[in-house]
Write a protein that holds these residues in place. Structure first.
Motif, PDB file in Angstrom:
ATOM      1  N   MET A 111       0.826  -1.206   0.000  1.00  0.00           N
ATOM      2  CA  MET A 111       0.000   0.000   0.000  1.00  0.00           C
ATOM      3  C   MET A 111       0.863   1.261   0.000  1.00  0.00           C
ATOM      4  N   ALA A 112       2.067   1.144   0.581  1.00  0.00           N
ATOM      5  CA  ALA A 112       2.939   2.318   0.650  1.00  0.00           C
ATOM      6  C   ALA A 112       3.554   2.632  -0.715  1.00  0.00           C
ATOM      7  N   VAL A 113       3.838   1.593  -1.500  1.00  0.00           N
ATOM      8  CA  VAL A 113       4.538   1.839  -2.768  1.00  0.00           C
ATOM      9  C   VAL A 113       3.592   1.974  -3.964  1.00  0.00           C
ATOM     10  N   THR A 114       2.306   1.646  -3.775  1.00  0.00           N
ATOM     11  CA  THR A 114       1.383   1.779  -4.915  1.00  0.00           C
ATOM     12  C   THR A 114       0.255   2.733  -4.567  1.00  0.00           C
ATOM     13  N   PRO A 115      -0.069   3.658  -5.471  1.00  0.00           N
ATOM     14  CA  PRO A 115      -1.219   4.534  -5.225  1.00  0.00           C
ATOM     15  C   PRO A 115      -2.526   3.761  -5.375  1.00  0.00           C
ATOM     16  N   LYS A 116      -3.570   4.254  -4.756  1.00  0.00           N
ATOM     17  CA  LYS A 116      -4.870   3.577  -4.748  1.00  0.00           C
ATOM     18  C   LYS A 116      -5.363   3.221  -6.157  1.00  0.00           C
ATOM     19  N   PRO A 117      -5.270   4.126  -7.129  1.00  0.00           N
ATOM     20  CA  PRO A 117      -5.766   3.776  -8.477  1.00  0.00           C
ATOM     21  C   PRO A 117      -5.055   2.543  -9.055  1.00  0.00           C
ATOM     22  N   VAL A 118      -3.784   2.403  -8.767  1.00  0.00           N
ATOM     23  CA  VAL A 118      -3.052   1.223  -9.253  1.00  0.00           C
ATOM     24  C   VAL A 118      -3.566  -0.035  -8.552  1.00  0.00           C
ATOM     25  N   ASN A 120      -6.455  -0.444  -7.328  1.00  0.00           N
ATOM     26  CA  ASN A 120      -7.791  -0.753  -7.857  1.00  0.00           C
ATOM     27  C   ASN A 120      -7.708  -1.563  -9.146  1.00  0.00           C
ATOM     28  N   ARG A 121      -6.712  -1.261  -9.979  1.00  0.00           N
ATOM     29  CA  ARG A 121      -6.547  -2.021 -11.231  1.00  0.00           C
ATOM     30  C   ARG A 121      -6.173  -3.473 -10.917  1.00  0.00           C
ATOM     31  N   VAL A 122      -5.292  -3.637  -9.935  1.00  0.00           N
ATOM     32  CA  VAL A 122      -4.901  -4.998  -9.533  1.00  0.00           C
ATOM     33  C   VAL A 122      -6.126  -5.760  -9.031  1.00  0.00           C
ATOM     34  N   SER A 123      -6.925  -5.093  -8.182  1.00  0.00           N
ATOM     35  CA  SER A 123      -8.144  -5.733  -7.673  1.00  0.00           C
ATOM     36  C   SER A 123      -9.060  -6.137  -8.817  1.00  0.00           C
ATOM     37  N   SER A 124      -9.145  -5.274  -9.832  1.00  0.00           N
ATOM     38  CA  SER A 124     -10.011  -5.569 -10.969  1.00  0.00           C
ATOM     39  C   SER A 124      -9.571  -6.833 -11.696  1.00  0.00           C
ATOM     40  N   VAL A 125      -8.258  -6.970 -11.903  1.00  0.00           N
ATOM     41  CA  VAL A 125      -7.747  -8.149 -12.605  1.00  0.00           C
ATOM     42  C   VAL A 125      -8.064  -9.411 -11.806  1.00  0.00           C
ATOM     43  N   ILE A 126      -7.802  -9.360 -10.513  1.00  0.00           N
ATOM     44  CA  ILE A 126      -8.063 -10.514  -9.650  1.00  0.00           C
ATOM     45  C   ILE A 126      -9.564 -10.848  -9.657  1.00  0.00           C
ATOM     46  N   TYR A 127     -10.375  -9.824  -9.574  1.00  0.00           N
ATOM     47  CA  TYR A 127     -11.828 -10.017  -9.570  1.00  0.00           C
ATOM     48  C   TYR A 127     -12.281 -10.651 -10.876  1.00  0.00           C
ATOM     49  N   ASN A 128     -11.734 -10.151 -11.982  1.00  0.00           N
ATOM     50  CA  ASN A 128     -12.122 -10.656 -13.294  1.00  0.00           C
ATOM     51  C   ASN A 128     -11.810 -12.148 -13.424  1.00  0.00           C
ATOM     52  N   LEU A 129     -10.681 -12.568 -12.868  1.00  0.00           N
ATOM     53  CA  LEU A 129     -10.307 -13.983 -12.937  1.00  0.00           C
ATOM     54  C   LEU A 129     -11.258 -14.851 -12.104  1.00  0.00           C
ATOM     55  N   GLY A 130     -12.011 -14.230 -11.205  1.00  0.00           N
ATOM     56  CA  GLY A 130     -12.972 -14.985 -10.415  1.00  0.00           C
ATOM     57  C   GLY A 130     -14.342 -15.100 -11.085  1.00  0.00           C
ATOM     58  N   GLU A 131     -14.537 -14.364 -12.170  1.00  0.00           N
ATOM     59  CA  GLU A 131     -15.856 -14.345 -12.814  1.00  0.00           C
ATOM     60  C   GLU A 131     -16.324 -15.718 -13.327  1.00  0.00           C
ATOM     61  N   PRO A 132     -15.443 -16.523 -13.945  1.00  0.00           N
ATOM     62  CA  PRO A 132     -15.927 -17.840 -14.402  1.00  0.00           C
ATOM     63  C   PRO A 132     -16.483 -18.683 -13.251  1.00  0.00           C
ATOM     64  N   SER A 133     -15.836 -18.601 -12.088  1.00  0.00           N
ATOM     65  CA  SER A 133     -16.323 -19.347 -10.940  1.00  0.00           C
ATOM     66  C   SER A 133     -17.683 -18.795 -10.495  1.00  0.00           C
ATOM     67  N   THR A 134     -17.832 -17.482 -10.567  1.00  0.00           N
ATOM     68  CA  THR A 134     -19.124 -16.863 -10.261  1.00  0.00           C
ATOM     69  C   THR A 134     -20.189 -17.346 -11.236  1.00  0.00           C
ATOM     70  N   ALA A 135     -19.813 -17.385 -12.530  1.00  0.00           N
ATOM     71  CA  ALA A 135     -20.759 -17.816 -13.569  1.00  0.00           C
ATOM     72  C   ALA A 135     -21.230 -19.245 -13.294  1.00  0.00           C
ATOM     73  N   LEU A 136     -20.281 -20.098 -12.921  1.00  0.00           N
ATOM     74  CA  LEU A 136     -20.612 -21.491 -12.614  1.00  0.00           C
ATOM     75  C   LEU A 136     -21.677 -21.550 -11.513  1.00  0.00           C
ATOM     76  N   ASN A 137     -21.477 -20.749 -10.473  1.00  0.00           N
ATOM     77  CA  ASN A 137     -22.431 -20.769  -9.365  1.00  0.00           C
ATOM     78  C   ASN A 137     -23.759 -20.112  -9.734  1.00  0.00           C
ATOM     79  N   ASP A 138     -23.709 -19.123 -10.619  1.00  0.00           N
ATOM     80  CA  ASP A 138     -24.958 -18.528 -11.108  1.00  0.00           C
ATOM     81  C   ASP A 138     -25.822 -19.610 -11.754  1.00  0.00           C
ATOM     82  N   VAL A 139     -25.163 -20.477 -12.541  1.00  0.00           N
ATOM     83  CA  VAL A 139     -25.885 -21.572 -13.205  1.00  0.00           C
ATOM     84  C   VAL A 139     -26.443 -22.533 -12.165  1.00  0.00           C
ATOM     85  N   LEU A 140     -25.577 -22.934 -11.226  1.00  0.00           N
ATOM     86  CA  LEU A 140     -26.002 -23.904 -10.212  1.00  0.00           C
ATOM     87  C   LEU A 140     -27.154 -23.353  -9.374  1.00  0.00           C
ATOM     88  N   GLN A 141     -27.208 -22.047  -9.240  1.00  0.00           N
ATOM     89  CA  GLN A 141     -28.279 -21.445  -8.450  1.00  0.00           C
ATOM     90  C   GLN A 141     -29.552 -21.256  -9.271  1.00  0.00           C
TER      91      GLN A 141
END
Lengths: 313, 223
Positions: A111-118, A120-141
């Motif tokens: 957190m000290a070496v990266t500004p918040k906007p950066v 946020n981009r990292v969080s977005s990438v990680i979140y995006n990689l979780g979407e297929p798993s979300t999609a799978l559960n959307d179907v199961l639900q």
């Protein structure tokens, strides 16, 4: 089912050049570690973003049998079922110590070496990689529309959104939502069961614990990307852990401020998971009354007299 | 009579994926967008207006870089009185002990809790650096008991942050009794924290009061 996935992960790793047997053994050992760490990460990481209105549940959740034989609790988010409190408190202490010594400082450095906007981009990438798993559960639900949103988001954000760096889909009105196996179980009426605080993994209920293991085992990105044994998988895991911890920094400080951090974490976790579940069921939360002398704890007031009698001599 | 040609079935996986993606994009994506927002129970415009004005004020105070820490603290104190039903919350967080607390303890608890909560929440709201509060809707639970949904954005908030406010009252007179953030109600969590602390002290409320006084100081020191 978890065993099957372990095999699957090992099989993927065998496609690499090392001798099959050694690779297999190493694969199994690190699978165990990975299961603990990665699955934990996945479940925390996925639901933290903006929510969409839930589709009303078609099936009556009351029909399904509970996974564990827990006593009836009106709202699991408001009254904790914690028969293992002794173990859990010890485990909580260990984890918080580990956080102060290792994970916390790493996250603070990040957190000290990266500004918040950066970040946020990292969080977005990680979140995006979780979407297929979300999609799978959307179907199961049985939520085809939510599945549509998740799938569209993944396609749009992975392409136009530059591998998930930018949440372009949200700008198109496709807001993200989380879904995992814990939620899927809950959507079919499985009760949370006893509260568990697992070292390193953090707070869980029995239901979410089983769910998290399944999340890890069935994660499409994990399976295609070769699990944590590949550079991709290991990087995703490492970055994900730091990302989750950094985003949870406010929550950690809130815990520090509380009088009984263990109970505060338990209460917040229970409420958070139940609220996450309501996103999938569309149910309305039953809230305590503010006007009566209120109590959300399951204990009767008469118990106070008994316990205070044992107090001052 | 014509049948589908076998080559159609053997379409390359990438191509099928593209087709699937297109369907997902155009069909389902558009469908979900077109779907109207879930019909909610009655909204309460006055409660919404109250939250918009008063809660925005609290956020504005904390986001104001021109005020000194002491000034902010004083303004925050006043803003909280206008926003929140402090006596009701103070009673609520005691849970079952609200029935057994002595008048003397209640007085001491009220002071300690107020100081503690102000320090803690000022720090916490500060952490999020939000600037703009937007009311997105409300649900009347029963007359005089309304949940107002908002998002907080701007400043350093990446995604708009959903925050719900439980307000009680009526007409033009409303007060916040609880705030929900990521599914977690603050007063409910606080109640469980406090009740457990008193339980573990054998029912002795003075132990909680002493600890709140200590924690309040600690929180100030860290600021």
């Amino acid at each position: 089912m978890i065993g099957a996935s372990v095999k699957q992960v090992s099989k993927v790793s065998m496609t690499e050049a090392r001798p099959a047997q050694a690779q297999h053994r190493a694969g199994l050992a690190s699978t165990a570690l990975g299961l603990i760490a990665a699955a934990g990460l996945m479940a925390i990481a996925s639901p933290a973003f903006a929510q969409t209105a839930a589709e009303p549940a078609e099936a009556s959740p009351q029909d399904a049998a509970p996974l564990v034989d827990a006593p009836p609790v009106q709202d699991p988010g408001l009254a904790a079922y914690d028969p293992l409190e002794g173990f859990n408190r010890a485990s909580f202490g260990v984890s918080m110590g580990l956080d102060r010594a290792v994970v916390g400082p790493i996250a603070h450095g990040y957190m000290a070496v990266t500004p918040k906007p950066v970040r946020n981009r990292v969080s977005s990438v990680i979140y995006n990689l979780g979407e297929p798993s979300t999609a799978l559960n959307d179907v199961l639900q049985g939520h085809p529309k939510r599945f549509g949103v998740t799938t569209s988001r993944f396609v749009i954000n992975s392409t136009i959104g530059l591998l998930g760096l930018f949440d372009v889909a949200a700008g198109m009105g496709l807001q993200g939502h989380g879904a995992d196996f814990g939620q899927t179980f809950g959507r079919y009426g499985v009760k949370p069961g006893p509260y568990l605080y697992v070292p390193v993994m953090g707070p869980l209920s029995f239901r979410e614990g089983v769910g998290r293991a399944l999340d890890f085992a069935t994660d499409p990105v994990g399976i295609i990307g070769g699990g944590y044994t590949t550079t991709f998988g290991a990087t995703r895991l490492g970055v994900g852990v730091v990302d989750v911890r950094a985003r949870a920094d406010g929550a950690f400080r809130a815990l520090d401020d509380s009088v009984d951090p263990y109970v505060t974490a338990r209460s917040a976790y229970g409420q958070y998971r139940e609220s996450f579940l309501r996103e999938a069921t569309g149910e309305v939360q039953a809230l305590p009354d503010f006007d009566d002398a209120p109590s959300t704890s399951s204990e009767a007031p008469s118990a106070v007299t008994t316990s205070s009698a044992a107090g001052p001599q | 009579m014509t049948y589908p040609e076998p080559t159609m079935i053997n379409a390359r996986p990438t191509r099928r994926f593209t087709q699937f993606a297109l369907v997902a994009l155009v069909g389902l994506g558009a469908l979900s967008q077109a779907r109207p927002a879930l019909a909610q129970a009655a909204r309460d415009p006055q409660a919404e207006q109250f939250v918009q004005t008063r809660a925005q004020r609290v956020i504005t105070v904390l986001a104001d870089k021109n005020q000194s820490v002491a000034q902010k603290k004083a303004t925050f104190h006043t803003a909280i009185d206008q926003l929140a039903d402090v006596p009701k919350i103070t009673n609520f967080v005691l849970g079952k002990y609200a029935r057994t607390i002595t008048p003397d303890q209640r007085t001491r608890f009220s002071t300690a809790f107020r100081t503690y909560a102000e320090n803690v929440y000022q720090n916490r709201i500060d952490d999020y650096h939000g600037e703009k509060l937007t009311v997105t809707g409300s649900t009347v639970r029963k007359p005089g008991d309304v949940i107002v949904n908002t998002t907080i954005s701007g400043g350093q908030v990446g995604q708009p942050l959903p925050v719900a406010w439980r307000v009680m009252g009526g007409g033009a007179s409303w007060k916040v009794v609880d705030v929900q953030f990521k599914g977690v109600w603050l007063a409910i969590t606080q109640q469980q924290d406090f009740v457990s602390t008193i339980d573990n002290a054998g029912g002795n409320i003075d132990v909680l009061i002493a600890q709140l006084q200590r924690d309040g100081q600690r929180s100030v020191a860290r600021k």
